[in-house]
Design a protein around this motif. Structure first.
Motif, mmCIF file in Angstrom:
data_model
loop_
_atom_site.group_PDB
_atom_site.id
_atom_site.type_symbol
_atom_site.label_atom_id
_atom_site.label_comp_id
_atom_site.label_asym_id
_atom_site.label_seq_id
_atom_site.Cartn_x
_atom_site.Cartn_y
_atom_site.Cartn_z
ATOM 1 N N SER A 1 1.075 3.828 1.832
ATOM 2 C CA SER A 1 1.646 4.271 3.107
ATOM 3 C C SER A 1 2.908 3.496 3.474
ATOM 4 C CB SER A 1 0.612 4.177 4.231
ATOM 5 O OG SER A 1 0.142 2.863 4.370
ATOM 6 N N GLU A 2 2.997 2.216 3.105
ATOM 7 C CA GLU A 2 4.212 1.438 3.365
ATOM 8 C C GLU A 2 5.385 2.007 2.578
ATOM 9 O OE1 GLU A 2 2.867 -3.113 4.074
ATOM 10 O OE2 GLU A 2 2.352 -2.276 2.113
ATOM 11 N N ARG B 1 2.307 10.285 1.700
ATOM 12 C CA ARG B 1 1.484 9.224 1.110
ATOM 13 C C ARG B 1 0.956 9.674 -0.241
ATOM 14 N NH1 ARG B 1 -3.030 7.372 -0.175
ATOM 15 N NH2 ARG B 1 -4.216 9.198 0.396
ATOM 16 N N LYS C 1 -8.948 -3.092 -2.059
ATOM 17 C CA LYS C 1 -9.209 -4.242 -1.186
ATOM 18 C C LYS C 1 -9.581 -3.686 0.170
ATOM 19 C CE LYS C 1 -8.178 -7.361 -4.176
ATOM 20 N NZ LYS C 1 -9.188 -8.150 -4.794
ATOM 21 N N SER D 1 -3.163 -2.018 -9.714
ATOM 22 C CA SER D 1 -3.742 -1.781 -8.392
ATOM 23 C C SER D 1 -5.198 -2.216 -8.361
ATOM 24 C CB SER D 1 -3.640 -0.303 -8.022
ATOM 25 O OG SER D 1 -4.504 0.481 -8.835
ATOM 26 N N ALA E 1 -8.441 -0.030 1.321
ATOM 27 C CA ALA E 1 -7.126 0.424 0.858
ATOM 28 C C ALA E 1 -6.878 -0.001 -0.587
ATOM 29 C CB ALA E 1 -6.030 -0.150 1.749
ATOM 30 N N ARG E 2 -6.154 0.826 -1.305
ATOM 31 C CA ARG E 2 -5.711 0.466 -2.650
ATOM 32 C C ARG E 2 -4.394 -0.290 -2.494
ATOM 33 N NH1 ARG E 2 -7.062 1.037 -7.629
ATOM 34 N NH2 ARG E 2 -8.737 2.464 -7.100
ATOM 35 N N VAL E 3 -4.321 -1.481 -3.079
ATOM 36 C CA VAL E 3 -3.097 -2.280 -3.044
ATOM 37 C C VAL E 3 -2.475 -2.273 -4.431
ATOM 38 C CG1 VAL E 3 -3.827 -3.746 -1.123
ATOM 39 C CG2 VAL E 3 -4.345 -4.444 -3.475
ATOM 40 N N TRP E 4 -1.157 -2.382 -4.457
ATOM 41 C CA TRP E 4 -0.384 -2.297 -5.697
ATOM 42 C C TRP E 4 0.519 -3.515 -5.799
ATOM 43 C CZ3 TRP E 4 -1.241 2.291 -8.417
ATOM 44 C CH2 TRP E 4 -1.874 3.310 -7.708
ATOM 45 N N VAL F 1 0.855 -1.182 0.000
ATOM 46 C CA VAL F 1 0.000 0.000 0.000
ATOM 47 C C VAL F 1 0.894 1.236 0.000
ATOM 48 C CG1 VAL F 1 -1.971 -1.132 1.102
ATOM 49 C CG2 VAL F 1 -0.246 -0.021 2.517
ATOM 50 N N PHE G 1 1.641 7.958 -3.806
ATOM 51 C CA PHE G 1 0.434 7.554 -4.533
ATOM 52 C C PHE G 1 0.475 8.091 -5.959
ATOM 53 C CE2 PHE G 1 -3.973 7.847 -5.878
ATOM 54 C CZ PHE G 1 -4.494 6.626 -5.475
#
Length: 80
Positions: A28-29, A38, A59, A56, A62-65, A26, A42
């Protein structure tokens, strides 16, 4: 420390996906890893998605990539 932050390259961002034990990340990570906002990471991920290096999906909340095949190829070629 004052002043402009260092620029993070596309290959550094993509390499972080390849090094991660998780299949998805994500924003933020990645923002934490690269000491970026962030929103800043993004925006970069959206650019990389437009270029075909990541994909992406939403989920939960949160949006996962994740890396695409093209992204994996880019990382492999930039590591040589």
């Amino acid at each position: 420390m004052a002043g402009r932050k260092r620029q993070v390259s596309d290959s550094e961002i993509l390499r972080q996906f390849a090094l991660s034990a998780e299949p998805v990340l994500v924003a933020s990570e990645l923002a934490e890893v690269f000491d970026m906002s962030r929103q800043g990471i993004f925006d970069r991920l959206q650019q990389l998605e437009e270029e075909g290096y990541v994909e992406s999906a939403m989920k939960a909340s949160a949006r996962v990539w994740w890396l695409t095949s093209e992204g994996k190829r880019y990382v492999a070629e930039s590591s040589e």
